[in-house]
Enzyme design. Structure first.
Site, PDB file in Angstrom:
ATOM      1  CE1 TYR A 164      11.071  33.314   7.911  1.00  0.00           C
ATOM      2  CE2 TYR A 164      13.284  32.590   7.420  1.00  0.00           C
ATOM      3  CZ  TYR A 164      12.322  34.273   7.973  1.00  0.00           C
ATOM      4  OH  TYR A 164      13.265  34.574   9.139  1.00  0.00           O
TER       5      TYR A 164
ATOM      6  CE1 TYR B 161      12.454  35.545  -0.521  1.00  0.00           C
ATOM      7  CE2 TYR B 161      12.833  33.333   0.899  1.00  0.00           C
ATOM      8  CZ  TYR B 161      12.353  34.932   0.205  1.00  0.00           C
ATOM      9  OH  TYR B 161      11.926  34.730   2.105  1.00  0.00           O
TER      10      TYR B 161
ATOM     11  CB  CYS C 256      -0.024  22.637 -12.616  1.00  0.00           C
ATOM     12  SG  CYS C 256      -0.771  20.859 -12.152  1.00  0.00           S
TER      13      CYS C 256
ATOM     14  NE  ARG D   9      14.302  30.687   2.316  1.00  0.00           N
ATOM     15  CZ  ARG D   9      16.047  30.268   2.430  1.00  0.00           C
ATOM     16  NH1 ARG D   9      16.110  29.115   1.973  1.00  0.00           N
ATOM     17  NH2 ARG D   9      16.281  31.430   2.348  1.00  0.00           N
TER      18      ARG D   9
ATOM     19  N   GLY E 244      18.526  38.350  10.935  1.00  0.00           N
ATOM     20  CA  GLY E 244      19.711  37.919   9.336  1.00  0.00           C
ATOM     21  C   GLY E 244      20.369  37.315   8.959  1.00  0.00           C
TER      22      GLY E 244
ATOM     23  CD  GLU F 141      13.418  42.122  16.190  1.00  0.00           C
ATOM     24  OE1 GLU F 141      12.906  42.829  16.761  1.00  0.00           O
ATOM     25  OE2 GLU F 141      14.282  41.680  14.711  1.00  0.00           O
TER      26      GLU F 141
ATOM     27  NE  ARG G 101      17.092  32.660   7.075  1.00  0.00           N
ATOM     28  CZ  ARG G 101      16.904  32.407   5.818  1.00  0.00           C
ATOM     29  NH1 ARG G 101      17.084  31.905   5.387  1.00  0.00           N
ATOM     30  NH2 ARG G 101      16.186  34.239   5.710  1.00  0.00           N
TER      31      ARG G 101
HETATM   32  C1  LIG Z   1      12.647  38.728  10.006  1.00  0.00           C
HETATM   33  C2  LIG Z   1      12.951  39.194  10.816  1.00  0.00           C
HETATM   34  C3  LIG Z   1      13.740  38.676  11.806  1.00  0.00           C
HETATM   35  C4  LIG Z   1      14.725  37.222  11.251  1.00  0.00           C
HETATM   36  O1  LIG Z   1      15.274  37.238  10.428  1.00  0.00           O
HETATM   37  P1  LIG Z   1      16.045  35.940   9.997  1.00  0.00           P
HETATM   38  O2  LIG Z   1      16.551  35.830   8.913  1.00  0.00           O
HETATM   39  O3  LIG Z   1      15.047  34.781   9.737  1.00  0.00           O
HETATM   40  O4  LIG Z   1      17.017  35.992  11.184  1.00  0.00           O
HETATM   41  C5  LIG Z   1      14.315  39.128  12.585  1.00  0.00           C
HETATM   42  N1  LIG Z   1      13.641  40.067  13.065  1.00  0.00           N
HETATM   43  C6  LIG Z   1      12.832  40.866  11.584  1.00  0.00           C
HETATM   44  C7  LIG Z   1      12.145  42.447  12.667  1.00  0.00           C
HETATM   45  C8  LIG Z   1      12.207  40.529  10.440  1.00  0.00           C
HETATM   46  O5  LIG Z   1      11.520  40.905   9.658  1.00  0.00           O
END
Ligand SMILES: *Cc1c(COP(=O)(O)O)cnc(C)c1O
Length: 454
Positions: free
Chosen positions: A412, A355, A382, A351, A266, A308, A311
């Site tokens: 994404y 969003y 369209c 996106r 995230g 994790e 992005r």
């Molecule tokens: C989407 C997601 C990520 C990656 O999120 P980013 O915003 O791309 O860093 C990591 N872990 C889980 C469980 C996710 O669903």
């Protein structure tokens, strides 16, 4: 969100933190290149639209996330790249070469990793509704960690592992009541969303008790993911506080100290010059510091930390090159907004429509000294909402045939691309100083027709 953006002082300047690291504009011709490869030649060779990916930067980002967490923890943390941001065989190989693990959330993503020869033990699989088939595929392949997301899944996975004669290592996905998006986060007691077991509702504790009774499952720890495009660690701080309090409760009520804590991904990137993401080193130190402090206060041993990022690795490495088609000035009470149509749109970048995401774009095939004009870059679909860049400034002599590029489309973009209007999905071109090559080819109309079997 403001309806207009400030006029940049010089349209020819490419903000270094928004564009891929290998991107430069020639001071003589104004033409943009990546590692010396002229965008006009890339467009000629690979067609438009095309995602153009800086392979050097992609690998650098993988490496810097790993080294940041290695340094902050004496190499006791693990980085799992979130494959859903962008995954293909080349990315899988880069991860393997840099020693970074992989996070997948479907059988499709798992298949890409396995076909590219990735070590299954270095894969983590999550998802709120993994099918029987996906779980079986993961267990049989020897996926290192599976994140359990529901009571049904606990029973289902235990059965599959037992049938396969295996003990499957698992994490429990916990919803901590923290939701972070961009610069803000919201902390709540209850979660109104589809993922995980709620802490506040007591489901997480119940899940742990159930898993501990099942000999085919080996509980390693907790998994949490609080949001996306996050720019500071305050949301993680609240999450870590709640998670460590929960680890204490688990220790006291279940007599187990869980060795692993996955904080998810995230982390934010710069889509516009105003965005100022923290460096991986700073994030690593802050996150580790937060958990270490919480553990010390609670008398817990420091768990192995997992992060994790998706992005933050893939996003900044890529730009999308489009060719300009029609140009339509629209008068709106004294100001003119010019609609610039490009040869892609919501099928290669959803996106903005999904969003309200903001992007930076630039004329890349030539220099221009013309006055800036306020534009809206739109696609060819369209759909009125088919907007690529809602508000931008481009030179007023922009003409059909010019190339424009949109920055920071590596995450994404291709992974969320669709075939809306039967538009074939663009290729991904990896660029190094030595070469430019396809790592994902362009879809063809034949590919699309081949699906239509009646
Ligand atoms: C989407 C997601 C990520 C990656 O999120 P980013 O915003 O791309 O860093 C990591 N872990 C889980 C469980 C996710 O669903």
């Amino acid at each position: 969100m403001s309806s207009t953006v400030g006029i940049p002082a010089d349209l020819n300047v490419l903000a270094a933190h928004v564009w891929p690291a290998g991107v430069q504009r020639s001071p003589d011709t104004g033409v943009v290149s990546m590692h010396g490869h002229d965008v006009r030649e890339l467009a000629e060779q690979f067609g438009t639209p095309a995602y153009v990916l800086d392979e050097i930067e992609f690998r650098d980002r993988i490496r810097s996330w790993k080294s940041a967490f290695d340094e902050a923890t004496n190499s006791t943390a693990s980085v799992y790249y979130a494959g859903k941001a962008f995954l293909c065989s080349a990315v899988v190989r880069w991860l393997a070469q840099e020693g970074v693990n992989l996070d997948v959330c479907t059988g499709g993503e798992l298949a890409v990793a396995l076909r590219a020869g990735f070590d299954p033990a270095a894969i983590l699989m999550h998802g709120n509704n993994k099918s029987q088939g996906e779980l079986t595929q993961a267990v049989e392949a020897g996926v290192g960690l599976i994140v359990l997301d529901s009571f049904e899944e606990i029973a289902r996975l235990a059965h599959i592992a037992a049938q396969a004669g295996k003990v499957q290592a698992v994490l429990i996905r916990v919803t901590v009541g923290v939701e972070a998006h961009t610069h803000e986060y919201i902390a709540t007691a209850h979660e109104d969303q589809k993922f995980g077991f709620s802490l506040a509702g007591g489901q997480a504790l119940e899940a742990i008790k159930r898993v501990n009774k099942l000999s085919a499952l080996s509980l390693q720890g907790l998994h949490s993911h609080i949001g996306s495009q996050i720019f500071n660690t305050s949301g993680f701080e609240v999450a870590a506080h709640r998670l460590t309090q929960f680890l204490v409760q688990v220790r006291d009520e279940c007599s187990v100290e869980l060795p692993m804590l996955d904080l998810g991904g995230g982390l934010g990137i710069a889509y516009t010059p105003d965005d100022d993401p923290l460096a991986p080193q700073v994030i690593a130190q802050q996150l580790i510091g937060i958990v270490a402090e919480q553990c010390q206060v609670s008398g817990l041993a420091m768990p192995r930390i997992v992060v994790e990022p998706g992005r933050a690795i893939a996003g900044p490495t890529t730009m999308t090159i489009y060719q300009v088609g029609t140009i339509k000035p629209i008068d709106l009470d004294g100001i003119t907004r010019t609609y610039v149509s490009v040869d892609g749109g919501m099928s290669d970048n959803i996106r903005t429509a999904l969003y309200d995401a903001v992007y930076t774009c630039s004329l890349v095939s030539r220099a221009s000294a013309a006055e800036p004009m306020l534009v809206r870059v739109v696609g060819k679909h369209c759909e009125t909402g088919d907007i690529v860049v809602r508000d931008a400034w481009l030179p007023s002599d922009l003409a059909p045939g010019d190339l424009i590029a949109v920055a920071a489309t590596g995450a994404y973009g291709r992974s969320m691309a669709s075939n809306y209007n039967h538009v074939p999905r663009p290729p991904v071109v990896a660029v190094t100083p030595d070469a430019s090559r396809l790592i994902v080819r362009r879809e063809s109309v034949e590919d699309i027709l081949a699906l239509d079997v009646d």
